[in-house]
Design an enzyme around this catalytic site. Structure first.
Site, mmCIF file in Angstrom:
data_model
loop_
_atom_site.group_PDB
_atom_site.id
_atom_site.type_symbol
_atom_site.label_atom_id
_atom_site.label_comp_id
_atom_site.label_asym_id
_atom_site.label_seq_id
_atom_site.Cartn_x
_atom_site.Cartn_y
_atom_site.Cartn_z
ATOM 1 N N LYS A 14 0.831 -1.207 0.000
ATOM 2 C CA LYS A 14 0.000 0.000 0.000
ATOM 3 C C LYS A 14 0.870 1.263 0.000
ATOM 4 O O LYS A 14 0.670 2.159 -0.811
ATOM 5 C CB LYS A 14 -0.930 0.018 1.227
ATOM 6 N N ARG A 89 -9.499 0.574 8.777
ATOM 7 C CA ARG A 89 -9.133 -0.817 9.090
ATOM 8 C C ARG A 89 -10.223 -1.517 9.896
ATOM 9 O O ARG A 89 -10.063 -2.684 10.248
ATOM 10 C CB ARG A 89 -7.835 -0.844 9.890
ATOM 11 N N ARG A 128 11.954 -6.382 4.979
ATOM 12 C CA ARG A 128 11.964 -4.955 5.314
ATOM 13 C C ARG A 128 12.489 -4.752 6.741
ATOM 14 O O ARG A 128 13.190 -3.783 7.016
ATOM 15 C CB ARG A 128 10.550 -4.372 5.185
ATOM 16 N N ARG A 134 11.754 -0.966 12.011
ATOM 17 C CA ARG A 134 10.385 -1.089 12.533
ATOM 18 C C ARG A 134 10.286 -2.330 13.404
ATOM 19 O O ARG A 134 10.483 -3.450 12.921
ATOM 20 C CB ARG A 134 9.375 -1.159 11.374
HETATM 21 P P1 B4P Z 1 4.546 -1.516 2.106
HETATM 22 O O1 B4P Z 1 4.147 -0.779 0.886
HETATM 23 O O2 B4P Z 1 5.363 -0.735 3.076
HETATM 24 O O3 B4P Z 1 3.343 -2.136 2.927
HETATM 25 P P2 B4P Z 1 2.061 -1.555 3.616
HETATM 26 O O4 B4P Z 1 0.967 -2.371 3.040
HETATM 27 O O5 B4P Z 1 1.959 -0.059 3.449
HETATM 28 O O6 B4P Z 1 2.387 -1.828 5.176
HETATM 29 P P3 B4P Z 1 1.791 -1.975 6.640
HETATM 30 O O7 B4P Z 1 0.390 -2.472 6.612
HETATM 31 O O8 B4P Z 1 2.822 -2.769 7.348
HETATM 32 O O9 B4P Z 1 1.844 -0.636 7.379
HETATM 33 P P4 B4P Z 1 1.002 0.420 8.158
HETATM 34 O O10 B4P Z 1 2.007 1.478 8.303
HETATM 35 O O11 B4P Z 1 -0.278 0.774 7.474
HETATM 36 O O12 B4P Z 1 5.314 -2.802 1.628
HETATM 37 C C1 B4P Z 1 5.896 -3.729 2.501
HETATM 38 C C2 B4P Z 1 7.218 -4.256 1.968
HETATM 39 O O13 B4P Z 1 7.022 -4.956 0.748
HETATM 40 C C3 B4P Z 1 8.224 -3.152 1.666
HETATM 41 O O14 B4P Z 1 9.487 -3.548 2.123
HETATM 42 C C4 B4P Z 1 8.216 -3.042 0.149
HETATM 43 O O15 B4P Z 1 9.460 -2.642 -0.386
HETATM 44 C C5 B4P Z 1 7.878 -4.458 -0.273
HETATM 45 N N1 B4P Z 1 7.125 -4.499 -1.529
HETATM 46 C C6 B4P Z 1 6.138 -3.637 -1.902
HETATM 47 N N2 B4P Z 1 5.655 -3.988 -3.128
HETATM 48 C C7 B4P Z 1 6.336 -5.123 -3.498
HETATM 49 C C8 B4P Z 1 6.298 -5.967 -4.665
HETATM 50 N N3 B4P Z 1 5.452 -5.742 -5.681
HETATM 51 N N4 B4P Z 1 7.117 -7.045 -4.718
HETATM 52 C C9 B4P Z 1 7.982 -7.290 -3.692
HETATM 53 N N5 B4P Z 1 8.087 -6.517 -2.570
HETATM 54 C C10 B4P Z 1 7.275 -5.439 -2.480
HETATM 55 O O16 B4P Z 1 0.571 -0.192 9.603
HETATM 56 C C11 B4P Z 1 1.471 -0.427 10.673
HETATM 57 C C12 B4P Z 1 0.710 -0.556 12.014
HETATM 58 O O17 B4P Z 1 0.134 0.736 12.393
HETATM 59 C C13 B4P Z 1 -0.499 -1.495 12.069
HETATM 60 O O18 B4P Z 1 -0.121 -2.839 12.315
HETATM 61 C C14 B4P Z 1 -1.330 -0.889 13.256
HETATM 62 O O19 B4P Z 1 -0.828 -1.279 14.507
HETATM 63 C C15 B4P Z 1 -1.108 0.602 13.097
HETATM 64 N N6 B4P Z 1 -2.185 1.240 12.294
HETATM 65 C C16 B4P Z 1 -2.019 1.843 11.080
HETATM 66 N N7 B4P Z 1 -3.205 2.299 10.612
HETATM 67 C C17 B4P Z 1 -4.148 1.958 11.547
HETATM 68 C C18 B4P Z 1 -5.567 2.117 11.622
HETATM 69 N N8 B4P Z 1 -6.268 2.710 10.628
HETATM 70 N N9 B4P Z 1 -6.236 1.650 12.721
HETATM 71 C C19 B4P Z 1 -5.565 1.071 13.725
HETATM 72 N N10 B4P Z 1 -4.215 0.869 13.700
HETATM 73 C C20 B4P Z 1 -3.501 1.295 12.630
#
Ligand code: B4P
Length: 191
Positions: A14, A89, A128, A134
């Site tokens: 995302k 979420r 990552r 993290r």
């Molecule tokens: P990202 O792009 O970083 O993944 P994400 O889906 O944004 O991450 P996440 O769900 O962990 O984070 P969030 O901050 O929202 O990609 C992950 C990895 O994959 C990277 O290393 C990237 O390089 C790699 N990658 C990407 N695309 C790829 C591809 N095509 N092929 C190979 N590799 C690839 O959430 C973190 C925490 O914050 C949650 O657990 C929760 O505790 C809290 N939180 C956030 N929002 C919340 C909400 N609305 N309500 C309650 N808690 C919340």
């Protein structure tokens, strides 16, 4: 206005795709995960509270998350649209977001879900975790807990928007460029 929700399990890409979509469509990117990490980095009371949940792989409580999101949106109403990343979420967050959009005379255009298997997610997040600093990424048990929370509390958000015909699935496996192209095709259909 174009108001998108980028949806999917943790590590589905995302944040990666949102950064590119923002450049292409000129939207304001709001990532609740990034907002929490900013607060944690500044040792604020909100950051300390959020960290206690994030380190365990749990969701930060709705009351905290919804308030923070509202402040961010209301401080930025003069934009072309929003890309919500990692929010909503829960169903309560979805309802709060819809109410906020209505207040602004706006609506959510579409929710786009990135489809990625559990094993791929675990591999990506552990990878990552080697460099991101993290704490929620370098423990496989915490990663699996986050996936469990996603399945239990977050997947109903897809169905919530599906009832309004707004939910779309895109394959999240492939190169970052391939996935970006697939996302743009879907978004352009809604412009
Ligand atoms: P990202 O792009 O970083 O993944 P994400 O889906 O944004 O991450 P996440 O769900 O962990 O984070 P969030 O901050 O929202 O990609 C992950 C990895 O994959 C990277 O290393 C990237 O390089 C790699 N990658 C990407 N695309 C790829 C591809 N095509 N092929 C190979 N590799 C690839 O959430 C973190 C925490 O914050 C949650 O657990 C929760 O505790 C809290 N939180 C956030 N929002 C919340 C909400 N609305 N309500 C309650 N808690 C919340």
């Amino acid at each position: 206005m174009l108001n998108l929700i980028l949806f999917g399990p943790p590590g589905s890409g995302k944040g990666t795709q949102a950064a590119r979509l923002v450049e292409r469509y000129g939207l304001l990117h709001i990532s609740t995960g990034d907002l929490f990490r900013y607060e944690i980095g500044n040792n604020t009371p909100l950051g300390l509270e959020a960290k206690s949940y994030m380190d365990k792989g749990q969701l930060v409580p709705d009351s905290v998350t919804i308030g923070m999101l509202k402040n961010k949106v209301l401080a930025n109403t003069e934009v072309n649209g929003f890309i919500f990343d990692g929010f909503p979420r829960t169903i309560a967050q979805s309802e709060a977001l819809d109410a906020l959009m209505t207040e602004l005379d706006q609506s959510i255009t579409a929710l786009i879900a990135l489809d990625v298997s559990e094993e791929e997610i675990v591999d990506r997040l552990l990878e990552r975790g080697k460099t991101s600093g993290r704490t929620d990424d370098n423990d496989e048990a915490v990663i699996r807990k986050r996936i469990g929370v996603y399945k239990g509390e977050t997947t109903p958000v897809y169905d919530y928007y599906a009832q309004f015909d707004k939910s779309i699935r895109v394959d999240g496996i492939g190169s970052i460029d391939e996935i970006f192209t697939a996302l743009c095709l879907e978004i352009d259909r809604h412009l």
